[in-house]
Design a protein around this motif. Structure first.
Motif, PDB file in Angstrom:
ATOM      1  N   ILE A  60      29.786 -36.172  61.965  1.00 23.21           N
ATOM      2  CA  ILE A  60      30.195 -35.175  62.966  1.00 23.21           C
ATOM      3  C   ILE A  60      29.941 -33.785  62.378  1.00 23.21           C
ATOM      4  O   ILE A  60      29.883 -33.601  61.166  1.00 23.21           O
ATOM      5  N   GLY A  61      29.736 -32.787  63.268  1.00 24.71           N
ATOM      6  CA  GLY A  61      29.760 -31.382  62.874  1.00 24.71           C
ATOM      7  C   GLY A  61      28.577 -30.845  62.100  1.00 24.71           C
ATOM      8  O   GLY A  61      28.679 -29.749  61.542  1.00 24.71           O
ATOM      9  N   LYS A  97      29.545 -34.004  68.191  1.00 19.83           N
ATOM     10  CA  LYS A  97      30.844 -34.684  68.285  1.00 19.83           C
ATOM     11  C   LYS A  97      30.830 -36.084  67.674  1.00 19.83           C
ATOM     12  O   LYS A  97      31.885 -36.681  67.472  1.00 19.83           O
ATOM     13  N   GLU A 130      30.202 -27.395  67.175  1.00 22.63           N
ATOM     14  CA  GLU A 130      30.633 -28.546  66.382  1.00 22.63           C
ATOM     15  C   GLU A 130      30.798 -29.813  67.221  1.00 22.63           C
ATOM     16  O   GLU A 130      30.553 -30.917  66.739  1.00 22.63           O
ATOM     17  N   GLN A 131      31.221 -29.646  68.469  1.00 21.57           N
ATOM     18  CA  GLN A 131      31.484 -30.793  69.336  1.00 21.57           C
ATOM     19  C   GLN A 131      30.418 -30.955  70.424  1.00 21.57           C
ATOM     20  O   GLN A 131      30.674 -31.544  71.480  1.00 21.57           O
ATOM     21  N   ALA A 257      33.599 -30.159  59.356  1.00 20.56           N
ATOM     22  CA  ALA A 257      34.269 -29.483  60.470  1.00 20.56           C
ATOM     23  C   ALA A 257      35.007 -28.246  59.977  1.00 20.56           C
ATOM     24  O   ALA A 257      35.306 -28.110  58.788  1.00 20.56           O
ATOM     25  N   ASP A 259      37.929 -27.666  61.334  1.00 22.61           N
ATOM     26  CA  ASP A 259      39.302 -28.104  61.575  1.00 22.61           C
ATOM     27  C   ASP A 259      39.484 -29.494  60.968  1.00 22.61           C
ATOM     28  O   ASP A 259      38.792 -30.446  61.347  1.00 22.61           O
ATOM     29  N   LEU A 262      39.772 -32.586  63.258  1.00 22.64           N
ATOM     30  CA  LEU A 262      38.566 -33.236  63.778  1.00 22.64           C
ATOM     31  C   LEU A 262      38.084 -34.321  62.812  1.00 22.64           C
ATOM     32  O   LEU A 262      37.629 -35.391  63.236  1.00 22.64           O
ATOM     33  N   GLN A 265      40.465 -37.351  62.946  1.00 21.27           N
ATOM     34  CA  GLN A 265      40.233 -38.142  64.155  1.00 21.27           C
ATOM     35  C   GLN A 265      38.951 -38.975  64.011  1.00 21.27           C
ATOM     36  O   GLN A 265      38.911 -40.143  64.408  1.00 21.27           O
ATOM     37  N   ALA A 266      37.928 -38.367  63.408  1.00 23.98           N
ATOM     38  CA  ALA A 266      36.672 -39.099  63.195  1.00 23.98           C
ATOM     39  C   ALA A 266      36.882 -40.273  62.249  1.00 23.98           C
ATOM     40  O   ALA A 266      36.334 -41.370  62.465  1.00 23.98           O
TER      41      ALA A 266
END
Length: 293
Positions: A60-61, A97, A130-131, A257, A259, A262, A265-266
């Motif tokens: 991600i990101g 994302k 990022e998403q 990320a 944050d 994020l 959650q990933a």
């Protein structure tokens, strides 16, 4: 006075059954411009029983950039892409994302001797992207801007520099340049660069302010606009960098990320196998018990 702010030595790291030289991130320098991760793969010779197999894993990101000097990799991802990467081509995959991909020796090479050598790079996305929806682009070697100045060969692998623009669709002001020379030449290229700049020596060497530097080192410039050095005979170097982001980036395993939520959650989604699957692939890399920072 030297323009070199930091020297980063290549450190060994494992990715599956393959040993790579890790260059970024480094504890004193987490990023150079938007570049957050650089691995030097090989050079390595594999026999008919050995193959490059990086099982399906998520990101991600970030965008990944794969650039081979030798060998071949079959890229497969959850967007349905199945593309062979050959030397001189650019594989540019934007995770946004979330995306999953695998990297393997192509089937037609799996039972023969082969070589593997290249760079694998992560470029962090701007915060507002990022998403974004994941994307994938494969750029042929003939589409990459190449030119020669005073017998020095230049190639703009990605981004913008020297008044040129690569066909790789990047998302922030950045550049990655290949520079090759068979003779010793003095280069002053700072006027063509911007933001932060790093220099990676693949082979040969450079001289700067009376000091010589050799392969497997990254040199980070204090000021990209003052980037000047003497390239030694039979050398290949890479200049990479660009505008730094205002926000800090966190990196945990394959996730990047602004944050940490994020990333958490990933990690949960990967553990629960909620990411999309690659068609025809059932294996996957489990979330490490102690993720790499």
């Amino acid at each position: 006075m030297s323009n070199i702010n930091l020297i980063i030595e290549e450190r060994a790291a494992d990715i599956g059954n393959f040993l790579v030289g890790r260059l970024l991130p480094f504890r004193q320098k987490r990023m150079v411009g938007p570049f957050i991760y650089i691995d030097h793969m090989g050079p390595v010779k594999m026999n008919e029983r050995q193959n490059f197999d990086v099982l399906p894993h998520p990101h991600i990101g970030l965008s990944t950039l794969t650039f081979l000097f030798e060998g071949s990799i079959m890229h497969r991802d959850t967007l349905g892409n199945e593309v062979e990467i050959k030397p001189g081509e650019v594989n540019w995959m934007t995770a946004g994302k979330g995306i999953v991909h695998s990297e393997r020796t192509p089937e037609y090479l799996r039972h023969s001797e082969k070589n593997m050598h290249g760079l694998q790079i992560w470029v962090a996305l701007p915060k507002h992207l990022e998403q974004m929806e994941p994307e994938f682009f494969h750029i042929d070697s003939s589409e990459i801007p190449s030119w020669k100045e005073d017998d020095v060969e230049f190639k703009l692998v990605a981004g913008e520099a020297f008044g040129r623009k690569s066909n790789v669709p990047v998302y922030s002001p950045m550049y990655m340049l290949e520079i090759k020379s068979v003779t010793e030449k003095k280069l002053n290229i700072g006027q063509h660069l911007y933001g932060e700049a790093g220099l990676y020596i693949l082979e040969g060497g450079i001289e700067n302010d009376g000091s010589e530097y050799g392969p497997k080192q990254i040199l980070v410039a204090k000021n990209s606009s003052l980037c000047g050095f003497t390239i030694k005979p039979n050398s290949t170097i890479y200049i990479f960098g660009g505008e730094a982001y205002p926000e800090e980036r966190f990196i945990d395993w394959n996730f990047v990320a602004t944050d940490k939520a994020l990333i958490e959650q990933a990690k949960q989604n990967w553990t629960e196998q909620k990411f999309d699957k690659i068609k025809g692939e059932t294996e996957f890399v489990p979330l490490p018990a102690y993720p790499k920072k």
